[in-house]
Design an enzyme around this catalytic site. Structure first.
Site, short mmCIF file in Angstrom:
data_model
loop_
_atom_site.label_atom_id
_atom_site.label_comp_id
_atom_site.label_asym_id
_atom_site.label_seq_id
_atom_site.Cartn_x
_atom_site.Cartn_y
_atom_site.Cartn_z
N GLU A 117 9.98 -66.50 19.87
CA GLU A 117 8.85 -65.81 19.24
C GLU A 117 7.63 -65.73 20.17
O GLU A 117 6.89 -64.75 20.16
CB GLU A 117 8.48 -66.52 17.92
CG GLU A 117 9.53 -66.28 16.84
CD GLU A 117 9.35 -67.21 15.65
OE1 GLU A 117 9.37 -68.44 15.86
OE2 GLU A 117 9.19 -66.72 14.52
N GLU A 137 16.87 -69.78 13.13
CA GLU A 137 16.27 -70.30 11.89
C GLU A 137 17.22 -70.19 10.70
O GLU A 137 17.24 -71.04 9.81
CB GLU A 137 14.95 -69.58 11.59
CG GLU A 137 13.82 -69.90 12.57
CD GLU A 137 13.84 -69.04 13.84
OE1 GLU A 137 14.81 -68.27 14.04
OE2 GLU A 137 12.88 -69.15 14.62
N1 COA Z 1 12.56 -79.83 17.57
C1 COA Z 1 12.54 -81.13 17.91
N2 COA Z 1 13.35 -81.67 18.82
C2 COA Z 1 14.23 -80.86 19.41
C3 COA Z 1 14.32 -79.48 19.12
C4 COA Z 1 13.42 -78.96 18.16
N3 COA Z 1 13.37 -77.68 17.85
N4 COA Z 1 15.29 -78.94 19.87
C5 COA Z 1 15.81 -79.93 20.62
N5 COA Z 1 15.17 -81.09 20.35
C6 COA Z 1 15.43 -82.40 20.95
C7 COA Z 1 16.70 -83.05 20.39
O1 COA Z 1 16.44 -83.72 19.19
C8 COA Z 1 17.05 -83.98 21.53
O2 COA Z 1 16.17 -85.08 21.45
P1 COA Z 1 16.76 -86.60 21.53
O3 COA Z 1 17.45 -86.66 22.87
O4 COA Z 1 15.56 -87.47 21.43
O5 COA Z 1 17.71 -86.72 20.39
C9 COA Z 1 16.66 -83.20 22.76
O6 COA Z 1 15.68 -82.24 22.32
C10 COA Z 1 17.80 -82.46 23.40
O7 COA Z 1 18.39 -81.62 22.41
P2 COA Z 1 19.97 -81.63 22.10
O8 COA Z 1 20.16 -81.01 20.76
O9 COA Z 1 20.54 -82.97 22.33
O10 COA Z 1 20.47 -80.63 23.24
P3 COA Z 1 21.76 -79.71 23.18
O11 COA Z 1 21.95 -79.18 24.56
O12 COA Z 1 22.90 -80.42 22.56
O13 COA Z 1 21.38 -78.50 22.21
C11 COA Z 1 19.99 -76.77 21.30
C12 COA Z 1 20.37 -77.57 22.55
C13 COA Z 1 18.78 -75.90 21.67
C14 COA Z 1 21.15 -75.88 20.88
C15 COA Z 1 19.62 -77.74 20.16
O14 COA Z 1 18.71 -78.71 20.65
C16 COA Z 1 18.99 -77.07 18.98
O15 COA Z 1 19.68 -76.48 18.16
N6 COA Z 1 17.63 -77.16 18.84
C17 COA Z 1 16.94 -76.59 17.73
C18 COA Z 1 16.72 -75.11 17.94
C19 COA Z 1 16.09 -74.49 16.71
O16 COA Z 1 16.68 -74.39 15.65
N7 COA Z 1 14.83 -74.03 16.85
C20 COA Z 1 14.12 -73.37 15.80
C21 COA Z 1 13.30 -74.30 15.00
S1 COA Z 1 12.48 -73.44 13.70
#
Ligand code: COA
Length: 268
Positions: A117, A137
């Site tokens: 965004e 989302e």
């Molecule tokens: N908010 C808070 N923390 C987040 C985050 C978010 N949006 N996205 C990633 N993190 C954190 C994870 O909790 C993790 O922290 P930790 O090591 O302390 O547990 C770290 O970042 C690494 O993320 P991880 O999920 O382990 O990496 P991955 O490579 O397996 O996956 C993503 C990457 C981007 C696919 C996954 O992190 C994800 O789905 N994030 C959320 C994306 C999202 O939905 N954003 C919109 C929010 S409205």
């Protein structure tokens, strides 16, 4: 300034770096507020002509809003959720979109949710070829809340946007380019050089002209064209009498002496 956000000013170019790499630069309230304050501050500085926005670390530009944090606001109920989370996020993307100093986003990696965004809201964005985007989302059971249901559809068309919004599936930098979400895709190793080069070319222009073009174009997109043309007239009128316009026209006229003057010169 808080270290969730790094600020570096080098001549006319300021670089803001989202600095929560261990959380893939997810936007906490603290980071959103720090970014908003930094943008206010930089916009007020006449020496800063372009703002580059990027993410720390080698994985992410930004993985969106901080999910555990906004989940707590949601637990507090509708009012807190809208006020603390949605309004804050919409203010931030609105600020990036409307800043009188152009913001160039350097998408150095993941751009999910709010990261996507922010890219949509920025006037210009360049992506590393390794960048991955998503509008995830829907997978959380909610619509995007930082302008994500509005700007992409205006930029890329309703059907192409809805496919991404309704599936939450990730997409690559080339798709982002094809959708008009970014201006160019370059290898990650060349991203910062490409962004700096573009920033330098924009920084060389008259800031008043840049601000007028930015404002009229960005605001004009969202209104009927007659209203947009009125904004264009206003933007121009504001510059009449300014040093920027006088000097800009003067430079061209000096470099292109009229035929009569040239002939007069050689004839005398
Ligand atoms: N908010 C808070 N923390 C987040 C985050 C978010 N949006 N996205 C990633 N993190 C954190 C994870 O909790 C993790 O922290 P930790 O090591 O302390 O547990 C770290 O970042 C690494 O993320 P991880 O999920 O382990 O990496 P991955 O490579 O397996 O996956 C993503 C990457 C981007 C696919 C996954 O992190 C994800 O789905 N994030 C959320 C994306 C999202 O939905 N954003 C919109 C929010 S409205």
């Amino acid at each position: 300034m808080n270290d969730v956000l790094l600020i570096d000013v080098d001549g006319p170019i300021a670089t803001l770096t989202l600095n929560r790499p261990d959380k893939l630069n997810a936007i906490s309230y603290e980071l959103a507020d720090a970014l908003s304050a930094a943008l206010d501050h930089l916009e007020a500085r006449s020496d800063v002509r372009v703002v580059i926005l990027t993410g720390a670390g080698d994985r992410a530009f930004c993985a969106g809003a901080d999910i555990p944090q906004f989940a707590k606001s949601i637990e507090l109920g509708r009012e807190a959720a809208v006020q603390d989370f949605v309004r804050r996020g919409q203010r931030l993307t609105g600020q990036i979109e409307a800043l009188r100093t152009p913001v160039i986003v350097a998408v150095n990696g993941l751009a999910y949710g709010g990261g996507c965004e922010i890219t949509e809201a920025a006037p210009i964005a360049l992506a590393a070829s390794e960048a991955v985007f998503a509008k995830p989302e829907v997978l959380l059971g909610m619509p995007p809340t930082f302008g994500g249901t509005q700007r992409l559809a205006r930029q890329a068309g309703r059907k192409r946007s809805l496919e991404l919004l309704l599936t939450g599936e990730s997409f690559g930098a080339e798709r982002a380019l094809e959708m008009g979400l970014v201006n160019a895709v370059v290898p990650r190793s060349e991203l910062f050089e490409a962004v700096r080069d573009l920033a330098t070319r924009i920084a060389a222009q008259e800031p008043e002209a840049v601000a007028a073009i930015l404002t009229a174009t960005t605001r004009g997109i969202n209104v009927p064209i007659d209203e947009g043309l009125r904004m264009e007239r206003e933007a121009f009128a504001q510059l009449v009498g300014s040093r920027a316009l006088r000097e800009g026209l003067g430079r061209w006229i000096d470099a292109h002496p009229a035929r009569e003057r040239r002939q007069g010169r050689t004839g005398s």
